[in-house]
Design a protein around this motif. Structure first.
Motif, PDB file in Angstrom:
ATOM      1  N   THR A  28      59.019  28.158  78.104  1.00  0.00           N
ATOM      2  CA  THR A  28      59.658  29.192  76.966  1.00  0.00           C
ATOM      3  C   THR A  28      60.587  28.336  76.007  1.00  0.00           C
ATOM      4  OG1 THR A  28      61.594  29.448  78.634  1.00  0.00           O
ATOM      5  CG2 THR A  28      60.011  31.127  78.814  1.00  0.00           C
ATOM      6  N   ARG A  30      61.302  26.193  73.071  1.00  0.00           N
ATOM      7  CA  ARG A  30      60.969  26.067  71.595  1.00  0.00           C
ATOM      8  C   ARG A  30      60.881  24.460  71.302  1.00  0.00           C
ATOM      9  NH1 ARG A  30      64.968  29.489  67.801  1.00  0.00           N
ATOM     10  NH2 ARG A  30      64.387  31.546  68.609  1.00  0.00           N
ATOM     11  N   ASN A 105      55.750  29.634  71.277  1.00  0.00           N
ATOM     12  CA  ASN A 105      57.074  29.428  70.804  1.00  0.00           C
ATOM     13  C   ASN A 105      57.276  29.050  69.363  1.00  0.00           C
ATOM     14  OD1 ASN A 105      58.075  30.435  73.740  1.00  0.00           O
ATOM     15  ND2 ASN A 105      57.601  28.313  74.302  1.00  0.00           N
TER      16      ASN A 105
END
Length: 316
Positions: A28, A30, A105
């Motif tokens: 998750t 970025r 992401n």
């Protein structure tokens, strides 16, 4: 009578359930936000956008370029520059860039850069003169800086386009006479040329070609590319000469590529020529046809070595 499961069996079953339910943690995080975003008008209808590479806890897999929030380009991670075409002359545009990873992401948008396309010059049919005295300097093993003497044009130079083996890889403003090219590979031969372009999309002839061999990566031996490649065109033929690589053994075969495709394999007899090698290839296309030429040698261990620098000729 069936016995109840032991504590050890219960523990193993729990581990299997956890594994089957998807064990690994979901990515998750970025990528970092691309920095150093620039936008340069290449003509009245195109803009060249460039940025620095982003990073990720896993790996960056691509970049997306946006114009006022709408995605206009999606690129692989190996690209950090792109031309946005089919724009409107004398119009303001704003671009941002986001990095993407394999989990989907997206990074935060980069800083926005604004650019206004110049006015068109539809009556301009004169191409700029060629840039002169192109030189190249290595910046480590993965980048290079090009310098040249500015070209001339009856209206004005909008941009300079940098080509690597006939593919445009970068553009800078028409007021610049230097450009930095990044993302190169260590221990690789590159051939660069530069063309000037005006607002009517007229491009100059190529500058002189310059070759650069980037420094080898740690632990890698010297380049295995043929050197000193020369090409001269005459009616129906291209005469070539080059110096085979020093490989510790005889080099008996070379592959010759025309316009990026394998044209022939040059096989010497039991004893390959000492020093400079020469070969003439016959071509059948009409006069004025442009050929890009490079070759590579078959090494004593049977593998194909690095490509030579590229040469470009026009058959008479």
């Amino acid at each position: 009578m069936q016995r109840p499961p032991t504590p050890a069996a219960l523990t193993c079953a729990a581990i299997l359930v956890l594994t089957a339910c998807g064990g690994g943690e979901k990515d998750t995080e970025r990528p970092t936000t691309p920095a150093g975003v620039t936008a340069q008008a290449g003509s009245a209808t195109s803009v060249h956008v460039m940025w620095n590479q982003a990073t990720d806890n896993k790996a960056v897999t691509g970049y997306e370029v946006f114009q006022k929030g709408a995605r206009v380009k999606a690129l692989p991670a190996t690209r950090n520059m792109v031309d946005i075409d089919q724009l409107t002359p004398e119009t303001s545009y704003t671009f941002t860039v986001r990095a993407r990873d394999a989990a989907g992401n997206l990074s935060k948008p980069s800083a926005a850069v604004a650019i206004t396309t110049p006015a068109p010059t539809p009556e301009d049919h004169h191409a700029p003169s060629r840039p002169l005295k192109l030189t190249v300097r290595a910046d480590g093993s993965r980048a290079a800086t090009l310098s040249w003497v500015r070209a001339g044009d009856d209206v004005g130079i909008t941009s300079y386009d940098i080509y690597q083996e006939d593919s445009r890889i970068h553009s800078v403003s028409g007021t610049e006479t230097t450009a930095r090219v990044s993302g190169l590979r260590p221990g690789t031969v590159y051939t660069f040329t530069v063309r000037a372009r005006d607002a009517a999309e007229n491009s100059s002839p190529d500058s002189n070609a310059v070759d650069l061999t980037t420094a080898s990566a740690p632990g890698k031996g010297p380049s295995t590319a043929p050197t000193d490649l020369k090409a001269a065109a005459r009616k129906g033929n291209i005469d070539l000469s080059w110096t085979p690589p020093q490989t510790g053994g005889p080099v008996k075969e070379h592959q010759l590529f025309l316009n990026g495709k394998l044209a022939t394999t040059i096989v010497w007899g039991a004893q390959p020529p000492a020093g400079t090698a020469a070969y003439t290839i016959t071509v059948v296309d009409k006069p004025g046809t442009r050929y890009s030429i490079k070759l590579r040698a078959k090494l004593p261990d049977g593998k194909w070595g690095d490509f030579s620098a590229q040469r470009t000729v026009v058959v008479r």
